[in-house]
Design a protein around this motif. Structure first.
Motif, PDB file in Angstrom:
ATOM      1  N   LEU A 116       0.921   4.868  -2.187  1.00  0.00           N
ATOM      2  CA  LEU A 116       0.659   3.431  -2.032  1.00  0.00           C
ATOM      3  C   LEU A 116       0.304   2.784  -3.366  1.00  0.00           C
ATOM      4  O   LEU A 116       0.652   1.624  -3.615  1.00  0.00           O
ATOM      5  N   LEU A 117      -0.388   3.525  -4.241  1.00  0.00           N
ATOM      6  CA  LEU A 117      -0.736   2.967  -5.551  1.00  0.00           C
ATOM      7  C   LEU A 117       0.497   2.684  -6.400  1.00  0.00           C
ATOM      8  O   LEU A 117       0.440   1.863  -7.317  1.00  0.00           O
ATOM      9  N   HIS A 118       1.597   3.373  -6.122  1.00  0.00           N
ATOM     10  CA  HIS A 118       2.809   3.174  -6.913  1.00  0.00           C
ATOM     11  C   HIS A 118       3.681   2.052  -6.347  1.00  0.00           C
ATOM     12  O   HIS A 118       4.738   1.751  -6.916  1.00  0.00           O
ATOM     13  N   ARG A 119       3.261   1.435  -5.250  1.00  0.00           N
ATOM     14  CA  ARG A 119       4.024   0.323  -4.699  1.00  0.00           C
ATOM     15  C   ARG A 119       3.627  -0.982  -5.375  1.00  0.00           C
ATOM     16  O   ARG A 119       2.504  -1.138  -5.855  1.00  0.00           O
ATOM     17  N   ASP A 120       4.549  -1.934  -5.362  1.00  0.00           N
ATOM     18  CA  ASP A 120       4.274  -3.221  -6.007  1.00  0.00           C
ATOM     19  C   ASP A 120       3.197  -4.009  -5.275  1.00  0.00           C
ATOM     20  O   ASP A 120       2.441  -4.764  -5.893  1.00  0.00           O
ATOM     21  N   ALA A 121       3.138  -3.874  -3.953  1.00  0.00           N
ATOM     22  CA  ALA A 121       2.152  -4.605  -3.156  1.00  0.00           C
ATOM     23  C   ALA A 121       1.482  -3.652  -2.179  1.00  0.00           C
ATOM     24  O   ALA A 121       2.059  -2.634  -1.791  1.00  0.00           O
ATOM     25  N   ALA A 146     -11.510  11.028  -1.917  1.00  0.00           N
ATOM     26  CA  ALA A 146     -10.635  10.527  -2.980  1.00  0.00           C
ATOM     27  C   ALA A 146      -9.543   9.633  -2.402  1.00  0.00           C
ATOM     28  O   ALA A 146      -9.201   8.593  -2.983  1.00  0.00           O
ATOM     29  N   ALA A 147      -8.981  10.025  -1.250  1.00  0.00           N
ATOM     30  CA  ALA A 147      -7.949   9.199  -0.615  1.00  0.00           C
ATOM     31  C   ALA A 147      -8.517   7.843  -0.229  1.00  0.00           C
ATOM     32  O   ALA A 147      -7.868   6.799  -0.430  1.00  0.00           O
ATOM     33  N   SER A 148      -9.727   7.809   0.319  1.00  0.00           N
ATOM     34  CA  SER A 148     -10.358   6.537   0.684  1.00  0.00           C
ATOM     35  C   SER A 148     -10.560   5.667  -0.555  1.00  0.00           C
ATOM     36  O   SER A 148     -10.363   4.445  -0.511  1.00  0.00           O
ATOM     37  N   GLY A 149     -10.955   6.287  -1.675  1.00  0.00           N
ATOM     38  CA  GLY A 149     -11.117   5.531  -2.911  1.00  0.00           C
ATOM     39  C   GLY A 149      -9.808   4.942  -3.408  1.00  0.00           C
ATOM     40  O   GLY A 149      -9.754   3.779  -3.828  1.00  0.00           O
ATOM     41  N   LEU A 150      -8.732   5.723  -3.335  1.00  0.00           N
ATOM     42  CA  LEU A 150      -7.431   5.216  -3.794  1.00  0.00           C
ATOM     43  C   LEU A 150      -6.926   4.111  -2.873  1.00  0.00           C
ATOM     44  O   LEU A 150      -6.249   3.175  -3.331  1.00  0.00           O
ATOM     45  N   LEU A 151      -7.225   4.189  -1.579  1.00  0.00           N
ATOM     46  CA  LEU A 151      -6.832   3.111  -0.668  1.00  0.00           C
ATOM     47  C   LEU A 151      -7.559   1.810  -1.023  1.00  0.00           C
ATOM     48  O   LEU A 151      -6.971   0.722  -0.951  1.00  0.00           O
ATOM     49  N   LEU A 152      -8.837   1.925  -1.401  1.00  0.00           N
ATOM     50  CA  LEU A 152      -9.560   0.734  -1.853  1.00  0.00           C
ATOM     51  C   LEU A 152      -8.944   0.187  -3.137  1.00  0.00           C
ATOM     52  O   LEU A 152      -8.826  -1.035  -3.308  1.00  0.00           O
ATOM     53  N   ALA A 153      -8.545   1.073  -4.045  1.00  0.00           N
ATOM     54  CA  ALA A 153      -7.902   0.628  -5.284  1.00  0.00           C
ATOM     55  C   ALA A 153      -6.585  -0.076  -4.974  1.00  0.00           C
ATOM     56  O   ALA A 153      -6.244  -1.081  -5.610  1.00  0.00           O
ATOM     57  N   SER A 154      -5.853   0.431  -3.991  1.00  0.00           N
ATOM     58  CA  SER A 154      -4.593  -0.205  -3.606  1.00  0.00           C
ATOM     59  C   SER A 154      -4.832  -1.610  -3.070  1.00  0.00           C
ATOM     60  O   SER A 154      -4.020  -2.511  -3.274  1.00  0.00           O
ATOM     61  N   ARG A 155      -5.968  -1.809  -2.390  1.00  0.00           N
ATOM     62  CA  ARG A 155      -6.308  -3.135  -1.864  1.00  0.00           C
ATOM     63  C   ARG A 155      -6.868  -4.057  -2.938  1.00  0.00           C
ATOM     64  O   ARG A 155      -7.095  -5.239  -2.689  1.00  0.00           O
ATOM     65  N   GLY A 156      -7.163  -3.512  -4.107  1.00  0.00           N
ATOM     66  CA  GLY A 156      -7.717  -4.330  -5.178  1.00  0.00           C
ATOM     67  C   GLY A 156      -9.223  -4.239  -5.308  1.00  0.00           C
ATOM     68  O   GLY A 156      -9.809  -4.894  -6.168  1.00  0.00           O
TER      69      GLY A 156
END
Length: 512
Positions: A116-121, A146-156
């Motif tokens: 998800l982090l590699h997606r544009d949106a 770590a997955a929960s943290g990256l999901l938050l990063a994906s949301r901004g």
């Protein structure tokens, strides 16, 4: 509606189908002919032997497919599916990979979050799906956090991501898997570099981890030059830069690092105005102060306006600047300029009798602003102002009061929720603890051991009961044990022997 198959699932099923067709195509006629001959000859032992061979052939094909999936699943997910943004394929491959056999749910969620982090949106539906997988895990491990943290990063939500990913580095035990901690550390390194917090990059780079990316190695080397820590040679830095896939974006950063001398051993500088500050050289705008007046009050006002309008990180990079601001206000207060100014203002407003009240209100607002700057920059004010004046003392008291209140309120809220039985998903329980730990440690850094002695008894009582609840009632062993470990370390730091004995018992550690 059934979940759509990922590309990885389709490929795997197709490969197995082709293998079965090819295997059956050349093996089946020979086996059937042999079985026919055995049947005509009436030899049952021969029939059983051929049937066993047929089953072994099929089992071999199946075992080969499963072995390839187990050994190649994570590399395929990490380096192909995730960069392409294929979150379903990444999650499927990671779930069946040997790397995550101790935490398949967490590994699948981590691979999906990386994609998800590699997606544009940000993909809301995909993030919700992955969050459900994390919540459905039997116990929470490093990969799930770590997955929960990256999901938050994906949301901004980078602040929330930073909090959770730092927490992922604290876990220990069966589910504290090194690949997940490596991913968390690399994200934190990239985030700290993006914010210009090079000291944090060096701090993260000092910890051991496996299979670090080349980009992380480069950022650690650059940070070492900026803060005067150990760093690669010029040739080593250039080689790391050449090996980057998108190196042109990093050219200016590397050139700035190469302009600084290499430290063969970590250097420790004393705080003070004359101390070399490589972090300041890394951020050239830190020293871009306006022209300062000579008069004490105008000088303090100009400095105050300058630093109040800027990123607190700049004061963290050069803590002596906060000391200069406090010293300027102490000088202004000692000069009597503030008293004269408030008296003149009160006379103009025909409220001369309230001049002293106006002065106190003004000094209180200044002290409040200094406390806010101190907390935001996380600079221990007592260290940068060795001989504080009355106004700085007032700011110090304001800092102590604010950070202590934050810790007490959060600890009481955590205890009340536990007593009421309002359980949260495991990742949110860990996040609540991390917030309390982080506020406690920040208060200790800002105000020293004196405040830690005050805070610890309450925090120990509440955090210990919280960890016991997680252990006994929730069976969340991977996240409760680090809480016991932290409480033991802090009890030893403040010298609380009863707490030391209790936490050693909780951890099964014998006394020294």
């Amino acid at each position: 509606m059934p979940e759509p198959m990922s590309t990885a699932e389709r490929v795997e099923h197709g490969v197995l189908g082709v293998a079965a067709a090819v295997g059956g195509g050349w093996a089946a006629p020979a086996i059937l002919e042999a079985l026919g001959q055995a049947s005509r000859r009436g030899d049952p032992d021969l029939i059983v032997a051929f049937m066993i061979l047929f089953l072994l052939f099929g089992a071999t094909l199946f075992g080969l497919a499963v072995s390839l999936r187990g050994n190649l699943g994570w590399p395929l997910a990490r380096w192909i599916a995730a960069p392409l943004g294929a979150w379903r394929s990444a999650a499927y491959l990671a779930r069946h990979a040997n790397t995550w056999k101790l935490d398949p749910e967490g590994g699948a969620a981590l691979a999906g979050a990386l994609a998800l982090l590699h997606r544009d949106a940000h993909d809301v539906e995909a993030a919700a799906n992955l969050s459900e997988q994390i919540a459905g895990a039997t116990t929470l491990g490093t990969a799930g956090i770590a997955a929960s943290g990256l999901l938050l990063a994906s949301r901004g939500d980078r602040d929330g991501a930073r909090e959770l990913l730092h927490g992922a580095l604290q876990l220990e035990g069966r589910k504290a898997l090194a690949p997940a901690q490596t991913i968390a550390r690399e994200w934190l390194i990239a985030d700290a570099a993006a914010r210009g917090d090079w000291s944090r990059v060096v701090e993260l780079g000092d910890e051991p981890w496996r299979s670090v990316s080349l980009r992380a190695r480069l950022l650690i080397g650059v940070a070492g030059r900026f803060v005067g820590a150990h760093s690669p040679t010029d040739a080593g830095l250039r080689l790391l830069w050449i090996l980057q896939p998108r190196r042109e974006a990093l050219r200016e950063l590397v050139e700035r690092a190469l302009a600084l001398p290499q430290a063969l051993h970590p250097r420790r500088f004393e705080r003070g105005a004359d101390a070399p500050d490589a972090a300041a050289r890394a951020r050239g705008d830190v020293d871009a102060l306006p022209e300062l007046p000579e008069a004490p009050l105008p000088r303090a006002l100009v400095l105050h306006a300058h630093w109040s309008a800027r990123d607190p990180l700049l004061l963290r990079l050069v803590p002596s600047r906060l000391g200069e601001l406090c010293a300027a206000w102490d000088a202004a207060a000692d000069s009597g300029a503030i008293a004269r100014r408030t008296a003149t203002r009160a006379a103009a407003l025909e409220i001369a009798g309230k001049a002293e009240a106006l002065r106190e209100r003004f000094l209180g607002e200044v002290a409040g602003d200094l406390a806010e700057l101190t907390i935001a920059a996380e600079v221990p004010l007592a260290e940068v102002v060795p001989e504080p004046g009355p106004l700085t003392e007032r700011a110090l008291a304001e800092v102590r009061g604010r950070v202590l209140l934050e810790v007490e309120e959060l600890a009481e809220a955590l205890d009340q929720r536990k007593e009421e039985g309002r359980a949260l998903p495991a990742v949110d329980e860990w996040r609540e603890w991390e917030r309390l730990r982080r506020l406690y440690e920040r208060a200790g850094r800002l105000c020293g051991m004196e405040l830690r002695y005050v805070m610890f008894p309450q925090v120990h009582r509440i955090a210990c009961a919280f960890a016991v609840w997680l252990w006994n009632d929730r069976k969340e062993y991977p996240i409760s044990k680090p809480i016991f470990r932290w409480l033991l370390d802090e009890a030893e730091a403040v010298g609380d022997q009863s707490a030391i004995d209790l936490q050693r018992k909780n951890l099964g550690v014998k006394g020294g």
